[in-house]
Design an enzyme around this catalytic site. Structure first.
Site, short mmCIF file in Angstrom:
data_model
loop_
_atom_site.label_atom_id
_atom_site.label_comp_id
_atom_site.label_asym_id
_atom_site.label_seq_id
_atom_site.Cartn_x
_atom_site.Cartn_y
_atom_site.Cartn_z
N TRP A 129 0.93 -1.59 0.02
CA TRP A 129 -0.15 0.12 -0.31
C TRP A 129 1.03 1.26 0.22
CZ3 TRP A 129 -5.20 0.40 -0.92
CH2 TRP A 129 -5.87 1.53 -0.76
N HIS A 167 -9.71 5.10 10.25
CA HIS A 167 -9.13 4.53 9.87
C HIS A 167 -7.80 4.35 9.97
CE1 HIS A 167 -6.96 1.88 6.98
NE2 HIS A 167 -8.14 1.15 7.13
N SER A 202 0.09 -1.90 5.64
CA SER A 202 0.69 -1.25 7.34
C SER A 202 0.55 -2.42 7.93
CB SER A 202 0.87 -0.13 7.10
OG SER A 202 1.42 0.96 6.25
N VAL A 250 1.18 5.53 6.01
CA VAL A 250 0.17 5.41 6.58
C VAL A 250 -0.64 6.66 6.31
CG1 VAL A 250 -1.78 4.44 7.34
CG2 VAL A 250 -0.45 3.54 8.11
#
Length: 164
Positions: free
Chosen positions: A31, A97, A65, A90
């Site tokens: 991600w 979230h 993550s 992130v």
């Protein structure tokens, strides 16, 4: 940690032990790979600059993550590495979230360090914007991957010094 006064990639080269006999695991999140890929490149480059051999660096990816903790745990259990570097990113969004992923991942990695036999290096960028992440992944504030590689080398050296 990067601040306006400290670049992540600035360190005293001669204060870093030789990594020629060390084995490293790197778990990297897919991600935000535009960021985590740059962190990985920084870590690999820095490890090799300090003598790490290609055959002594194991790289595995996980989807996000939050999965870094499991990935690091499995790498600790099933591979013969001296340290694991966990790399992720992130970026804050419009929902909570971000808070859950950051807190869970941080706690998971801390628990692995407290209970594990080898160090797990925290390479999770937790930023408010993508620009902040880019600044810390080879941008104006250096590369967190460099810092994580140096930390891994020094922590392996620390652990080995206690076993002598």
């Amino acid at each position: 940690m990067s601040t306006a006064y400290h670049n992540l990639s600035d360190y005293d080269f001669h204060s870093v032990p030789d990594a020629g006999n060390m084995k490293f695991g790197i778990v990297v999140s897919e991600w935000n790979f535009n960021i985590t890929g740059a962190l990985l490149e920084g870590a690999l480059s820095t490890l090799k600059k300090h003598g790490a051999k290609d055959g002594n660096i194991l790289v595995q990816t996980v989807p996000g993550s939050f999965e870094l903790t499991f990935g690091a745990s499995q790498m600790m259990q099933y591979s013969n590495v001296d340290a694991v570097i966990a790399l992720g990113c992130v970026v804050r969004g419009d929902t909570p979230h971000f808070d859950y992923v950051c807190a869970g991942t941080t706690q998971g990695i801390a628990q692995l360090n407290a209970n594990g036999r080898i160090p797990v290096i925290y390479g999770l960028l937790t930023t408010n914007t993508m620009q902040q992440a880019e600044d810390r992944a080879g941008g104006r504030l250096g590369n967190k991957g460099d810092e994580c590689a140096i930390t891994a080398i020094k922590m392996i050296d620390f652990a080995w010094s206690l076993k002598k």
